[in-house]
Design an enzyme around this catalytic site. Sequence first.
Site, PDB file in Angstrom:
ATOM      1  N   CYS A 115       0.939  -1.265   0.167  1.00 31.36           N
ATOM      2  CA  CYS A 115       0.381   0.064   0.084  1.00 31.36           C
ATOM      3  C   CYS A 115       0.703   1.110  -0.207  1.00 31.36           C
ATOM      4  O   CYS A 115       0.426   2.008  -1.316  1.00 31.36           O
ATOM      5  CB  CYS A 115      -1.238   0.286   0.999  1.00 31.36           C
ATOM      6  SG  CYS A 115      -1.675   1.694   2.132  1.00 31.36           S
ATOM      7  N   CYS A 123      -1.317   1.482  -3.343  1.00 37.17           N
ATOM      8  CA  CYS A 123      -2.802   2.944  -2.913  1.00 37.17           C
ATOM      9  C   CYS A 123      -1.410   4.253  -2.925  1.00 37.17           C
ATOM     10  O   CYS A 123      -2.182   5.196  -3.442  1.00 37.17           O
ATOM     11  CB  CYS A 123      -3.128   2.255  -2.052  1.00 37.17           C
ATOM     12  SG  CYS A 123      -3.407   1.019  -1.444  1.00 37.17           S
ATOM     13  N   LYS A 127      -0.118   5.290  -6.278  1.00 41.94           N
ATOM     14  CA  LYS A 127      -0.770   5.249  -7.309  1.00 41.94           C
ATOM     15  C   LYS A 127      -1.617   6.502  -6.910  1.00 41.94           C
ATOM     16  O   LYS A 127      -1.801   7.337  -7.839  1.00 41.94           O
ATOM     17  CB  LYS A 127      -1.205   4.101  -7.090  1.00 41.94           C
ATOM     18  CG  LYS A 127      -2.575   3.991  -7.804  1.00 41.94           C
ATOM     19  CD  LYS A 127      -4.068   4.832  -7.582  1.00 41.94           C
ATOM     20  CE  LYS A 127      -4.708   4.008  -6.560  1.00 41.94           C
ATOM     21  NZ  LYS A 127      -5.417   3.218  -6.271  1.00 41.94           N
ATOM     22  N   TYR A 133      -9.183  -2.918 -11.790  1.00 38.59           N
ATOM     23  CA  TYR A 133      -8.836  -1.405 -10.244  1.00 38.59           C
ATOM     24  C   TYR A 133      -7.678  -1.211 -10.572  1.00 38.59           C
ATOM     25  O   TYR A 133      -7.168  -0.238 -11.603  1.00 38.59           O
ATOM     26  CB  TYR A 133      -8.055  -2.131  -8.731  1.00 38.59           C
ATOM     27  CG  TYR A 133      -9.337  -2.784  -8.144  1.00 38.59           C
ATOM     28  CD1 TYR A 133      -9.739  -1.118  -7.174  1.00 38.59           C
ATOM     29  CD2 TYR A 133      -9.936  -3.690  -8.127  1.00 38.59           C
ATOM     30  CE1 TYR A 133     -11.128  -1.316  -6.382  1.00 38.59           C
ATOM     31  CE2 TYR A 133     -10.517  -4.046  -6.992  1.00 38.59           C
ATOM     32  CZ  TYR A 133     -11.219  -2.469  -5.965  1.00 38.59           C
ATOM     33  OH  TYR A 133     -12.629  -2.974  -5.224  1.00 38.59           O
ATOM     34  N   GLU A 145      -6.977   2.049 -13.087  1.00 42.31           N
ATOM     35  CA  GLU A 145      -6.259   2.851 -12.916  1.00 42.31           C
ATOM     36  C   GLU A 145      -4.713   3.851 -12.907  1.00 42.31           C
ATOM     37  O   GLU A 145      -4.810   4.541 -13.794  1.00 42.31           O
ATOM     38  CB  GLU A 145      -6.871   2.869 -11.388  1.00 42.31           C
ATOM     39  CG  GLU A 145      -7.339   2.505 -10.515  1.00 42.31           C
ATOM     40  CD  GLU A 145      -7.263   2.615  -9.077  1.00 42.31           C
ATOM     41  OE1 GLU A 145      -7.763   2.720  -8.267  1.00 42.31           O
ATOM     42  OE2 GLU A 145      -5.773   2.052  -8.727  1.00 42.31           O
ATOM     43  N   HIS A 175     -27.303  21.566  -1.101  1.00 38.16           N
ATOM     44  CA  HIS A 175     -27.163  21.854  -2.459  1.00 38.16           C
ATOM     45  C   HIS A 175     -25.961  23.969  -2.931  1.00 38.16           C
ATOM     46  O   HIS A 175     -25.739  23.982  -1.884  1.00 38.16           O
ATOM     47  CB  HIS A 175     -28.340  23.115  -2.615  1.00 38.16           C
ATOM     48  CG  HIS A 175     -28.317  23.031  -4.202  1.00 38.16           C
ATOM     49  ND1 HIS A 175     -29.054  22.300  -5.101  1.00 38.16           N
ATOM     50  CD2 HIS A 175     -28.925  25.218  -4.633  1.00 38.16           C
ATOM     51  CE1 HIS A 175     -29.403  23.248  -6.525  1.00 38.16           C
ATOM     52  NE2 HIS A 175     -28.629  24.548  -5.779  1.00 38.16           N
ATOM     53  N   GLU A 205     -26.482  15.261  -4.215  1.00 40.00           N
ATOM     54  CA  GLU A 205     -27.318  15.547  -3.662  1.00 40.00           C
ATOM     55  C   GLU A 205     -28.285  14.962  -4.650  1.00 40.00           C
ATOM     56  O   GLU A 205     -29.908  14.227  -3.607  1.00 40.00           O
ATOM     57  CB  GLU A 205     -28.286  17.421  -3.255  1.00 40.00           C
ATOM     58  CG  GLU A 205     -27.876  17.908  -5.142  1.00 40.00           C
ATOM     59  CD  GLU A 205     -28.163  19.275  -4.574  1.00 40.00           C
ATOM     60  OE1 GLU A 205     -29.285  19.747  -4.813  1.00 40.00           O
ATOM     61  OE2 GLU A 205     -27.430  19.825  -5.512  1.00 40.00           O
TER      62      GLU A 205
HETATM   63  P1  NDP Z   1      -8.117  -7.230 -10.308  1.00 37.60           P
HETATM   64  O1  NDP Z   1      -8.305  -8.822 -10.112  1.00 37.60           O
HETATM   65  O2  NDP Z   1      -8.911  -6.845  -9.835  1.00 37.60           O
HETATM   66  O3  NDP Z   1      -7.951  -7.508 -11.795  1.00 37.60           O
HETATM   67  C1  NDP Z   1      -7.402  -9.058 -12.222  1.00 37.60           C
HETATM   68  C2  NDP Z   1      -7.690  -8.497 -13.831  1.00 37.60           C
HETATM   69  O4  NDP Z   1      -7.074  -9.964 -15.168  1.00 37.60           O
HETATM   70  C3  NDP Z   1      -9.014  -8.466 -13.634  1.00 37.60           C
HETATM   71  O5  NDP Z   1      -9.239  -7.700 -15.365  1.00 37.60           O
HETATM   72  C4  NDP Z   1      -8.853 -10.254 -14.664  1.00 37.60           C
HETATM   73  O6  NDP Z   1     -10.251 -11.070 -15.889  1.00 37.60           O
HETATM   74  C5  NDP Z   1      -7.659 -10.163 -15.368  1.00 37.60           C
HETATM   75  N1  NDP Z   1      -6.706 -11.644 -15.757  1.00 37.60           N
HETATM   76  C6  NDP Z   1      -6.634 -12.177 -14.369  1.00 37.60           C
HETATM   77  N2  NDP Z   1      -6.204 -13.395 -14.883  1.00 37.60           N
HETATM   78  C7  NDP Z   1      -5.658 -13.243 -16.340  1.00 37.60           C
HETATM   79  C8  NDP Z   1      -5.343 -14.009 -17.514  1.00 37.60           C
HETATM   80  N3  NDP Z   1      -5.057 -15.147 -17.360  1.00 37.60           N
HETATM   81  N4  NDP Z   1      -5.381 -13.226 -18.788  1.00 37.60           N
HETATM   82  C9  NDP Z   1      -6.064 -12.225 -18.959  1.00 37.60           C
HETATM   83  N5  NDP Z   1      -7.105 -11.658 -17.619  1.00 37.60           N
HETATM   84  C10 NDP Z   1      -6.884 -12.203 -16.652  1.00 37.60           C
HETATM   85  O7  NDP Z   1      -6.259  -7.631  -9.848  1.00 37.60           O
HETATM   86  P2  NDP Z   1      -5.319  -5.855  -9.984  1.00 37.60           P
HETATM   87  O8  NDP Z   1      -4.240  -7.127 -10.297  1.00 37.60           O
HETATM   88  O9  NDP Z   1      -5.544  -5.139 -11.098  1.00 37.60           O
HETATM   89  O10 NDP Z   1      -5.643  -5.674  -8.413  1.00 37.60           O
HETATM   90  C11 NDP Z   1      -5.409  -6.680  -7.497  1.00 37.60           C
HETATM   91  C12 NDP Z   1      -6.064  -6.167  -6.286  1.00 37.60           C
HETATM   92  O11 NDP Z   1      -5.418  -5.354  -5.680  1.00 37.60           O
HETATM   93  C13 NDP Z   1      -7.252  -5.721  -6.592  1.00 37.60           C
HETATM   94  O12 NDP Z   1      -8.065  -7.058  -6.598  1.00 37.60           O
HETATM   95  C14 NDP Z   1      -8.339  -4.753  -5.115  1.00 37.60           C
HETATM   96  O13 NDP Z   1      -8.289  -5.669  -4.258  1.00 37.60           O
HETATM   97  C15 NDP Z   1      -6.319  -4.354  -5.086  1.00 37.60           C
HETATM   98  N6  NDP Z   1      -6.578  -3.274  -5.820  1.00 37.60           N
HETATM   99  C16 NDP Z   1      -7.138  -2.026  -4.967  1.00 37.60           C
HETATM  100  C17 NDP Z   1      -7.053  -1.026  -5.194  1.00 37.60           C
HETATM  101  C18 NDP Z   1      -7.961   0.650  -4.658  1.00 37.60           C
HETATM  102  O14 NDP Z   1      -8.423  -0.080  -3.339  1.00 37.60           O
HETATM  103  N7  NDP Z   1      -8.370   1.471  -5.430  1.00 37.60           N
HETATM  104  C19 NDP Z   1      -6.758  -0.406  -6.370  1.00 37.60           C
HETATM  105  C20 NDP Z   1      -5.670  -1.107  -6.477  1.00 37.60           C
HETATM  106  C21 NDP Z   1      -6.039  -2.870  -6.335  1.00 37.60           C
HETATM  107  P3  NDP Z   1     -11.140 -11.565 -15.082  1.00 37.60           P
HETATM  108  O15 NDP Z   1     -12.211 -10.139 -14.469  1.00 37.60           O
HETATM  109  O16 NDP Z   1     -11.921 -11.366 -16.635  1.00 37.60           O
HETATM  110  O17 NDP Z   1     -11.377 -11.833 -14.184  1.00 37.60           O
END
Ligand code: NDP
Length: 461
Positions: free
Chosen positions: A43, A48, A51, A180, A184, A438, A443
């Site tokens: 983080c 986080c 980022k 995410y 982002e 407002h 709102e």
């Molecule tokens: P996510 O789980 O959010 O997303 C992973 C993405 O990769 C999904 O779109 C998934 O597709 C895709 N994916 C997974 N495996 C494959 C594959 N073999 N081939 C192609 N696509 C694939 O993970 P992130 O890495 O983005 O983030 C990790 C975690 O970190 C998040 O789950 C979140 O909890 C946390 N995070 C939170 C943030 C926040 O609070 N703002 C910011 C950044 C991270 P599909 O959806 O189809 O499974």
Amino acid sequence: MPSFDFDLFVIGGGSGGVRSARVAASLGKKVGIAEEYRYGGTCVIRGCVPKKLFVYASQYSEHFEDAAGYGWTVGESTFDWKKLIAAKDKEIARLEGLYRKGLDNAKAEILDTRAELVDAHTVKLLKTGQTVTAETIVVATGGRPNLHTALPGHEFCISSNEAFHLEELPKSILIAGGGYIAVEFANIFHGLGVETTLIYRGAEILSRFDQDLRKGLHEAMEEKGIHILCQDIISSVEKVDGGLTVRTKNDKVLRVDTVMLALGRTPNTENLGLQAAGVATNEHGAVIVDAYSRTSVPNIYALGDVTDRVQLTPVAIHEAMCFIETVYKNNPTRPDHDLIPTAVFSQPEIGTVGLTEEDAAKRYPELEVYRAQFRPMKATLSGHIEKMIMKLIVNAADRKVVGAHILGHDAGEMAQLLGISVKAGCTKDDFDRTMAVHPTAAEELVTMYSPSYRIRNGERV
Ligand code: NDP
């Protein structure tokens, strides 16, 4: 009673590890904590916090554009990536210092070393080879980006880890993933002037979010100039003439400077001595825990991303506080993973809490859906084509708001407050009798008086 070197030994200095170590130490426990990289964890060091600083940096291009509509003439602007990185690194170093100071003030012993389990009560400190014993052990080693090693050319790709330390800002980037991090970073790089393409395997980005927000954000990103390729994946990456040639499953060929993989994260459990200690992991390598974060070994607990629960900083911190209640305050407390508000720091942002319309429709026989889509006031003079979406999902039977979803500026800030109302079980009538502030965008949340539509037995009526 056997005697141990420590009451508690924590492996991993991220959000969950530091919190459990610091609070246990402040309760008078003898605590040791080991971290092999930097205190603060994903983080603070490469997640986080940096980022969000990048998000702020990337928003300025749009602020400069918007200014004209409000009478400002902004001179020629330039952006210095190295300056941003240096400022970010300084802030991260400051925060890391605060984490260490907190531990130090609480009198936890801070160890800068990798630590591995030898057995249920023994930990080896790799820097010195020394072993120490502890009555209770917390494993909070977090996770790391999935490097997708099966992909030909994966070695030419970066992950979010490297994105925080790139020597130069690339001219063009292809980001793989629709979660995410991918979303982002696509917005960050685009805002900083990088030609950005997102490639995602599914039909629509952000699979775990409400369909309206997913579509709305997709459209907004494309309007800004971010290219989004859905239902496609990278099949190979080759290094050619100083750039990268990417081929996709749908036979597209792209030339970019950088490819970033954001395809989920892997728990850091390898070579940690888990097997030797008898700690069970699941098929993804995550530590298996019970409702109290206890592993298959009764005196070993696991917190945060190393477990297969919800990968969010506040969740790891909450799990740590529940661990403290359970183990040191004689008050067994289960972490509550229900109704977690969350935000995606895209541009526009997503802020959400509770069930999506799709999930609520599976759970409740009848729903009222309140939906507003409008142009935010700021966009009227700036001339920006952007829309804000707000949505409340209400269980018709008891009028409880079971989901609240926002796309637009400050949606994350709003989600935090909405999280309180939804967690408290507020009904739509509670929202209705709340006075509007407002003029704000928020709102709308208390002025949507009649349902936009209903869902009965899964069908929109
Ligand atoms: P996510 O789980 O959010 O997303 C992973 C993405 O990769 C999904 O779109 C998934 O597709 C895709 N994916 C997974 N495996 C494959 C594959 N073999 N081939 C192609 N696509 C694939 O993970 P992130 O890495 O983005 O983030 C990790 C975690 O970190 C998040 O789950 C979140 O909890 C946390 N995070 C939170 C943030 C926040 O609070 N703002 C910011 C950044 C991270 P599909 O959806 O189809 O499974």
